[in-house]
Scaffold this active site. Structure first.
Site, PDB file in Angstrom:
ATOM      1  N   GLY A  46       0.856  -1.181   0.000  1.00  0.00           N
ATOM      2  CA  GLY A  46       0.000   0.000   0.000  1.00  0.00           C
ATOM      3  C   GLY A  46       0.885   1.220   0.000  1.00  0.00           C
ATOM      4  CB  CYS A  78       5.150  -3.787  -1.377  1.00  0.00           C
ATOM      5  SG  CYS A  78       5.671  -2.618  -2.634  1.00  0.00           S
ATOM      6  CB  ILE A 132       2.965  -2.242  -7.568  1.00  0.00           C
ATOM      7  CG1 ILE A 132       2.381  -3.451  -8.311  1.00  0.00           C
ATOM      8  CG2 ILE A 132       2.131  -0.981  -7.819  1.00  0.00           C
ATOM      9  CD1 ILE A 132       1.025  -3.900  -7.795  1.00  0.00           C
ATOM     10  CG  HIS A 168       2.497  -6.401  -4.455  1.00  0.00           C
ATOM     11  ND1 HIS A 168       1.821  -5.911  -3.359  1.00  0.00           N
ATOM     12  CD2 HIS A 168       3.258  -5.386  -4.917  1.00  0.00           C
ATOM     13  CE1 HIS A 168       2.146  -4.643  -3.176  1.00  0.00           C
ATOM     14  NE2 HIS A 168       3.015  -4.305  -4.110  1.00  0.00           N
ATOM     15  CD  GLU A 170       0.179  -8.698  -2.004  1.00  0.00           C
ATOM     16  OE1 GLU A 170       1.178  -9.448  -1.939  1.00  0.00           O
ATOM     17  OE2 GLU A 170       0.272  -7.461  -1.982  1.00  0.00           O
TER      18      GLU A 170
HETATM   19  N1  GLN Z   1       5.599   2.957  -2.959  1.00  0.00           N
HETATM   20  C1  GLN Z   1       4.949   2.482  -1.786  1.00  0.00           C
HETATM   21  C2  GLN Z   1       5.574   3.061  -0.520  1.00  0.00           C
HETATM   22  O1  GLN Z   1       6.585   3.656  -0.583  1.00  0.00           O
HETATM   23  C3  GLN Z   1       4.975   0.966  -1.713  1.00  0.00           C
HETATM   24  C4  GLN Z   1       4.231   0.394  -2.894  1.00  0.00           C
HETATM   25  C5  GLN Z   1       3.503  -0.868  -2.640  1.00  0.00           C
HETATM   26  O2  GLN Z   1       3.270  -1.294  -1.500  1.00  0.00           O
HETATM   27  N2  GLN Z   1       3.096  -1.472  -3.728  1.00  0.00           N
HETATM   28  O3  GLN Z   1       5.028   2.906   0.526  1.00  0.00           O
END
Ligand code: GLN
Length: 184
Positions: A46, A78, A132, A168, A170
């Site tokens: 997230g 992430c 991502i 990810h 998931e």
């Molecule tokens: N770019 C997000 C962050 O720095 C992480 C991205 C993700 O969880 N897909 O928190």
């Protein structure tokens, strides 16, 4: 029973993955949710800055940190990984700081930094990896186990009870990394 941090991000996808393996789970949104019996934690992807802020504002920080420190297995993906690292390169806003590693946020660039690949994950084999706006680990202390490296950058680590990845799982059908987590 796994408690899935559900203040922001893709917690639902983690819940589906865990349930598909027969692992019961519940959502952690407020402190009283942690009164339940559980033996594992999942921190989803997230936005780590938002998650970190909410964890503190909702009064979850101390309880979650002590769960991690007393050895409850944690799987972080992430943004979740960012929450665990001791330092964030060129940035403050650290959260739990329970893994002695330095993480770089948005390490592949903000917009074009999303890609799919497959790679070797230690103890699991070749798995799909969906990135991502992902972070990667810039450096880690010697006792942090490196689980995966993607294009020369560390994208998976394990430190004692904590398993953390840049990508990810998931969002993929391959459940082997969850099976690995459930074996910790
Ligand atoms: N770019 C997000 C962050 O720095 C992480 C991205 C993700 O969880 N897909 O928190």
């Amino acid at each position: 029973m796994t408690g899935v941090l559900a203040v922001q991000g893709d917690f639902l996808e983690h819940e589906k993955a865990l349930l598909s393996l027969g692992e019961d789970c519940f959502e952690i949104r407020k402190l009283s949710d942690l009164d339940r019996e559980f033996d594992r934690l999942v921190f989803p992807g997230g936005e780590s800055t938002v998650q970190s802020k909410l964890i503190k504002e909702l009064g979850l920080f101390d309880r979650l940190k002590s769960e991690i420190e007393r050895g409850t297995p944690v799987f972080a993906t992430c943004a979740g990984l960012i929450l665990l690292c001791d330092t964030i390169s060129g940035n403050d806003g650290c959260c739990f700081r329970t893994i002695p590693a330095d993480v770089k946020r948005n390490a592949y660039g903000r917009q074009l930094g999303s890609f799919y690949t497959e790679g070797e994950f230690k103890g699991v084999g070749k798995i799909p990896m969906e990135f991502i706006r992902a972070p990667y680990i810039k450096s880690a202390s010697d006792d942090v186990e490196i689980m995966s490296v993607t294009d020369g950058n560390i994208t998976g680590i394990r430190y004692k009870n904590q398993l953390a990845v840049s990508f990810h799982p998931e969002l993929c059908d391959d459940m082997r990394i969850y099976e690995y987590f459930l074996s910790i």
